[in-house]
Design a protein around this motif. Structure first.
Motif, PDB file in Angstrom:
ATOM      1  N   LYS A 145     -22.063   5.850  27.943  1.00 50.02           N
ATOM      2  CA  LYS A 145     -21.450   7.166  28.080  1.00 50.02           C
ATOM      3  C   LYS A 145     -20.245   7.375  27.180  1.00 50.02           C
ATOM      4  N   LEU A 146     -19.596   6.305  26.773  1.00 49.14           N
ATOM      5  CA  LEU A 146     -18.465   6.466  25.862  1.00 49.14           C
ATOM      6  C   LEU A 146     -18.931   7.164  24.592  1.00 49.14           C
ATOM      7  N   THR A 147     -18.117   8.072  24.097  1.00 50.83           N
ATOM      8  CA  THR A 147     -18.505   8.885  22.940  1.00 50.83           C
ATOM      9  C   THR A 147     -17.806   8.374  21.690  1.00 50.83           C
ATOM     10  N   PRO A 148     -18.583   7.933  20.696  1.00 45.81           N
ATOM     11  CA  PRO A 148     -17.950   7.433  19.472  1.00 45.81           C
ATOM     12  C   PRO A 148     -17.553   8.563  18.541  1.00 45.81           C
ATOM     13  N   LEU A 192     -13.361   5.553  19.631  1.00 48.27           N
ATOM     14  CA  LEU A 192     -13.870   6.327  20.754  1.00 48.27           C
ATOM     15  C   LEU A 192     -13.127   7.635  20.897  1.00 48.27           C
ATOM     16  N   GLN A 193     -13.835   8.647  21.333  1.00 48.93           N
ATOM     17  CA  GLN A 193     -13.192   9.908  21.660  1.00 48.93           C
ATOM     18  C   GLN A 193     -12.518   9.780  23.018  1.00 48.93           C
ATOM     19  N   ARG A 194     -11.294  10.314  23.102  1.00 46.71           N
ATOM     20  CA  ARG A 194     -10.515  10.216  24.345  1.00 46.71           C
ATOM     21  C   ARG A 194     -10.919  11.341  25.299  1.00 46.71           C
ATOM     22  N   ASP A 195     -12.088  11.200  25.897  1.00 46.17           N
ATOM     23  CA  ASP A 195     -12.608  12.230  26.796  1.00 46.17           C
ATOM     24  C   ASP A 195     -12.621  11.720  28.233  1.00 46.17           C
ATOM     25  N   SER A 196     -13.322  12.423  29.112  1.00 43.48           N
ATOM     26  CA  SER A 196     -13.328  12.048  30.533  1.00 43.48           C
ATOM     27  C   SER A 196     -13.992  10.692  30.748  1.00 43.48           C
ATOM     28  N   ILE A 256     -16.036  -3.300  22.544  1.00 49.88           N
ATOM     29  CA  ILE A 256     -16.859  -2.256  23.158  1.00 49.88           C
ATOM     30  C   ILE A 256     -18.215  -2.225  22.461  1.00 49.88           C
ATOM     31  N   PHE A 257     -19.281  -2.351  23.242  1.00 51.40           N
ATOM     32  CA  PHE A 257     -20.630  -2.245  22.711  1.00 51.40           C
ATOM     33  C   PHE A 257     -21.256  -0.969  23.257  1.00 51.40           C
TER      34      PHE A 257
END
Length: 626
Positions: free
Chosen positions: A318-321, A328-332, A288-289
């Protein structure tokens, strides 16, 4: 530069300050325990240089056309220098951002416009320098005041000094005096290996030492889409070559594009690995970059659980570290990317099957068993694989349609015991091995889709389709059980082929009931699961786990029964021989069965000479008795 560069100039009065840290011990926790590997610190410092270049491009009209980051290793003196031509820092910015934990100008800019390409979020990256270095020096000149330079020094991040210095080229140079245990990082080959992994997708060029080629020279395939005309065959080759840079263990067979879908902004590619897999193989790997910087190179959970033969690399803004930017945070957004990757993979495999049939055949050969299980996870995968996937059978791996016999396909629920396989060898009909991964549920779904009958051997329903029950007088049945049985339940029936006199079938339902009613099961299975299972087995009336089906169509069985009725003198020997045949056919290698097999072989060895001796005749050369 050598270690003397860290010496204070006596002619200049330095200002000594304390960093903006309110909680005792926070600096030690952040600098020593935030990151899983010290090498991440190099990523963080290069990222700061990258963001400084973007900041200058956003704010300064005089920004050069191209940014430049140079990382220089000095193994002799244990130094690493990271140099950029970015925005630089004023003295106030050193105090406000560089020396204050959790505050960063990059985050302020991103809050104004999240599409700038800036990476930093938490204002913690600079602290990573103190993971590697026993002393850190920052020399910087801001585009806002290009006539004045400033130098920052600190040994731990808590106490630091600033002093004015002669101006340098606009930008920043971070110098690390490495701790002894990290001195090997000053080797430029080591620096190249680390940064070519973390920074390969950054848009700003990164040079190691005096090397004229950056570690990130190539534009990834998905960024050139629409800009550069490439023949489809060349495009496939370039994509596979790019995938091979990330796939450590296997050769990529083919690639599948990942494109934004509205909810997910992920873009990149997935690929099918060439290494053969089994049903439980899990070789998933996904890099993941985040805005061009490697965040996680083991994000396998974003790929479907069934995709144990898939690798990939994607970018996302958009992925939140997490704070360390190693997870990664397991969000929407995480869920949206997870769904998008699954959809890309399913549609991509379907596209390969249509447009690249030779590649598709290679995929099936390499990953047949894994795809057998995958087909049960999505209806589209099942439809894609229904006519090509193979199942293990008594005649080798076959497609389900090749198992058909008289409108039915047959499956053995447990090939280790019983000798249903012998029955089907005699019939010349292949039978699937239901104890192998995903075979039974796949064949059940296949039979339903094709309107075909599935016979599951070892269940009451399956046995009724194979054996036509027939009755004998009670005394004859009891006698057959006494001379042929070994604890089985005797069932007199008629079945094909007539040449097979008897067959032992394990009742899988009765075996399940026995296991679940065993007291030991209570120790291994949760109460709730056990209760549900026993509700099912309560409907099973059978208690005997082995059933002996005797074939009344068989001439040997009929001769044996006739001998019983007429009290034939050779009756016992004939019965012993038939029982020995039963044991030999049903033996599967356990210690108990091995003892029974030895006894049966002994019976054969003794009975044949005895029978010949009793006949008292002589056999002619053509095999007939005189």
């Amino acid at each position: 530069m050598d270690n003397s560069s860290f010496s204070q100039d006596p002619s200049v009065t330095a200002q000594f300050c304390s960093a903006g840290v309110d909680l005792s011990g926070l600096m030690q926790v952040l600098s020593k325990h935030l990151y899983s590997t010290p090498m991440v610190a190099l990523r963080e410092l290069v990222q700061n240089a990258h963001d400084s270049i973007i900041r200058r491009r956003l704010e300064h009209a005089g920004q050069p056309d191209t940014g430049r980051i140079q990382v220089i290793g000095d193994a002799k003196n244990g130094l690493i220098r990271i140099i950029d031509n970015g925005a630089g820092l004023t003295e106030d910015e050193i105090h406000a951002y560089l020396a204050t934990v959790g505050v960063g100008y990059t985050r302020t800019l991103r809050q104004q416009d999240n599409d700038t390409g800036l990476i930093g979020m938490f204002g913690l990256g600079f602290l990573s320098a103190f993971v590697l270095a026993k002393q850190v020096m920052v020399t910087t000149t801001s585009y806002q005041n290009p006539q004045q330079g400033w130098r920052y020094r600190s040994a731990n991040g808590e106490k630091y000094s600033t002093e004015p210095v002669n101006c340098r080229e606009i930008g920043t140079e971070v110098t690390l005096l490495l701790r002894d245990e990290f001195s090997h990082l000053a080797n430029e080959k080591v620096l190249n290996d680390i940064l070519s992994r973390y920074c390969v997708l950054l848009r700003e060029p990164i040079f190691i030492g005096q090397n004229l080629t950056p570690v990130n020279p190539d534009m990834p395939p998905w960024r050139r889409d629409g800009d550069i005309a490439v023949h489809p065959i060349q495009d496939r080759r370039l994509r596979i070559e790019f995938a091979a840079r990330f796939e450590q263990n296997f050769e990529p067979i083919c690639t599948v594009p990942v494109v934004p879908d509205g909810k997910s902004d992920a873009i990149g590619m997935l690929w099918v690995q060439d290494g053969s897999t089994y049903g439980t193989s899990d070789n998933r790997n996904l890099s993941i970059f985040l805005r061009g910087m490697l965040l996680d190179d083991d994000a396998r959970d974003l790929l479907p659980p069934w995709a144990g033969f898939i690798g990939g690399v994607i970018e996302s803004n958009k992925l939140t570290p997490t704070a360390s930017r190693e997870d990664l945070q397991r969000d929407s957004h995480y869920s949206a990317v997870q769904y998008a990757l699954s959809e890309s993979l399913i549609t991509g495999l379907a596209e390969i099957s249509r447009r690249q049939p030779e590649v598709w055949r290679r995929i099936i050969v390499r990953h047949n068993e894994t795809l057998l299980g995958a087909s049960l996870c999505d209806e589209r995968l099942f439809d894609l694989l229904i006519d090509t996937i193979k199942v293990p059978t008594s005649q080798g791996d076959l497609r389900a349609q090749d198992l058909r016999s008289k409108g039915a396909i047959h499956v053995i629920l447990d090939a280790k015991e019983g000798f249903e396989e012998t029955l089907f060898q005699a019939l010349g009909v292949p039978v699937a091995y239901g104890d192998r991964y995903a075979v039974v549920p796949f064949l059940r779904r296949w039979a339903t889709a094709k309107g075909c009958q599935l016979v599951e051997l070892g269940t009451n329903a399956g046995n009724k389709q194979l054996f036509k029950l027939d009755d004998l007088p009670i005394n004859e049945s009891e006698w057959l059980l006494s001379v042929l049985g070994d604890g089985e339940k005797l069932i007199t029936s008629r079945f094909e082929p007539v040449e097979l006199p008897l067959v032992v079938v394990h009742d899988r339902e009765a075996e399940l009931k026995k296991r679940l009613e065993d007291d030991e099961t209570d120790k291994r299975v949760s109460i709730a699961a056990l209760h549900l299972a026993r509700q099912f087995t309560a409907k099973i009336s059978a208690t005997n786990t082995r059933q002996l089906y005797v074939n009344l169509n068989n001439p040997a069985v009929n001769a044996l029964l006739e001998g019983f009725r007429t009290h034939h003198v050779g009756l016992n020997d004939a019965a012993r021989m038939l029982k020995a045949l039963k044991v030999i056919m049903s033996s599967r290698g356990s210690q108990t069965q091995a003892m029974a097999l030895n006894s049966a072989l002994s019976d054969f060895s003794q009975l044949i000479p005895q029978m010949l001796a009793r006949s008292g005749g002589r056999v002619t050369e053509n095999g007939e008795s005189e």
